[in-house]
Motif scaffolding. Structure first.
Motif, PDB file in Angstrom:
ATOM      1  N   TYR A 104       9.011 -67.885 -24.788  1.00  0.00           N
ATOM      2  CA  TYR A 104      10.052 -68.262 -25.845  1.00  0.00           C
ATOM      3  C   TYR A 104      11.327 -68.393 -25.452  1.00  0.00           C
ATOM      4  O   TYR A 104      12.037 -69.400 -25.430  1.00  0.00           O
ATOM      5  CB  TYR A 104      10.174 -67.327 -27.185  1.00  0.00           C
ATOM      6  N   LEU A 123       1.610 -67.690 -33.812  1.00  0.00           N
ATOM      7  CA  LEU A 123       3.120 -67.232 -32.890  1.00  0.00           C
ATOM      8  C   LEU A 123       3.534 -66.053 -33.568  1.00  0.00           C
ATOM      9  O   LEU A 123       3.219 -65.608 -34.471  1.00  0.00           O
ATOM     10  CB  LEU A 123       3.946 -68.478 -33.309  1.00  0.00           C
ATOM     11  N   SER A 125       5.963 -64.469 -35.378  1.00  0.00           N
ATOM     12  CA  SER A 125       6.931 -64.961 -36.345  1.00  0.00           C
ATOM     13  C   SER A 125       8.402 -65.141 -36.143  1.00  0.00           C
ATOM     14  O   SER A 125       9.204 -65.934 -36.646  1.00  0.00           O
ATOM     15  CB  SER A 125       6.467 -64.676 -37.551  1.00  0.00           C
ATOM     16  N   ALA A 128       9.519 -67.426 -33.142  1.00  0.00           N
ATOM     17  CA  ALA A 128       9.274 -68.643 -33.566  1.00  0.00           C
ATOM     18  C   ALA A 128      10.237 -69.116 -34.399  1.00  0.00           C
ATOM     19  O   ALA A 128      10.549 -70.377 -34.247  1.00  0.00           O
ATOM     20  CB  ALA A 128       7.896 -68.924 -34.241  1.00  0.00           C
ATOM     21  N   SER A 131      13.618 -69.833 -32.974  1.00  0.00           N
ATOM     22  CA  SER A 131      13.781 -70.954 -31.765  1.00  0.00           C
ATOM     23  C   SER A 131      14.110 -72.139 -32.471  1.00  0.00           C
ATOM     24  O   SER A 131      13.693 -72.698 -33.655  1.00  0.00           O
ATOM     25  CB  SER A 131      12.062 -71.200 -31.283  1.00  0.00           C
ATOM     26  N   ILE A 134      11.093 -75.046 -30.886  1.00  0.00           N
ATOM     27  CA  ILE A 134       9.422 -75.208 -31.221  1.00  0.00           C
ATOM     28  C   ILE A 134       9.238 -75.469 -32.775  1.00  0.00           C
ATOM     29  O   ILE A 134       9.713 -75.376 -33.813  1.00  0.00           O
ATOM     30  CB  ILE A 134       9.020 -73.688 -31.277  1.00  0.00           C
ATOM     31  N   VAL A 136       5.914 -76.597 -34.966  1.00  0.00           N
ATOM     32  CA  VAL A 136       4.254 -76.134 -35.356  1.00  0.00           C
ATOM     33  C   VAL A 136       3.721 -77.250 -36.233  1.00  0.00           C
ATOM     34  O   VAL A 136       4.088 -77.279 -37.490  1.00  0.00           O
ATOM     35  CB  VAL A 136       4.289 -74.584 -35.958  1.00  0.00           C
TER      36      VAL A 136
END
Length: 163
Positions: A104, A123, A125, A128, A131, A134, A136
């Motif tokens: 990450y 991922l 959580s 993510a 980030s 990223i 999804v």
């Protein structure tokens, strides 16, 4: 569909290594785009000795295509090399995002404008959410169509064919 929605004017598809060249060529054909390949040499697992580019990325919006992203080392190194060689932008698409170790952090600190992954692997959580890079994409619709095709005794290969 997501990559098409970006409407990248100078799209070039890239493989981060020689092993993914067929996959990159398939995507390039679908998008009617050029293809480049990063030639990577490893010292040992998860350690790249050197990398070079086969093809021209000058002024291009490059999309790196990979099947699995573990530490994000290869994708981030390939992205940096692509930008150093004159690309306008670089993002990565990865089907299965393992994202182990400092992945990450590596993605966040990379030159990638975006890391597009699917939800085939859950991922972290919290990481993510934090980030900024990223994105999804859901595989639910694809799996629903595959299950329907199997239940109707029809082929699922049409779901994966590129025109």
């Amino acid at each position: 569909p997501y990559i098409k929605s970006l409407k990248l004017p100078n799209l070039t598809i890239a493989s981060p290594d020689m092993g993914g060249s067929y996959r990159a060529r398939t995507f390039a054909k679908f998008f009617n785009a050029e293809v480049i390949i990063c030639d990577k040499r490893r010292k040992r697992a998860n350690e790249i000795e050197s990398m070079s580019i086969i093809g021209d990325v000058t002024g291009q919006d490059v999309v790196l295509i990979d099947d699995i992203c573990d530490t994000a080392g290869t994708l981030s190194k390939a992205a940096a090399l692509i930008m150093e060689n004159g690309a306008k932008s670089v993002r990565a698409v990865c089907t299965h995002a393992v994202l182990s170790g400092k992945a990450y952090e590596t993605i966040e600190n990379s030159v990638l404008s975006e890391m597009i992954v699917t939800d085939t692997i859950q991922l972290d959580s919290e990481k993510a959410k934090q980030s900024t890079k990223i994105k999804v994409l859901s595989t639910a619709d694809l799996f629903a169509k595959a299950i329907t095709s199997v239940n109707q005794h029809s082929s699922i290969s049409d779901l994966f064919e590129v025109e």
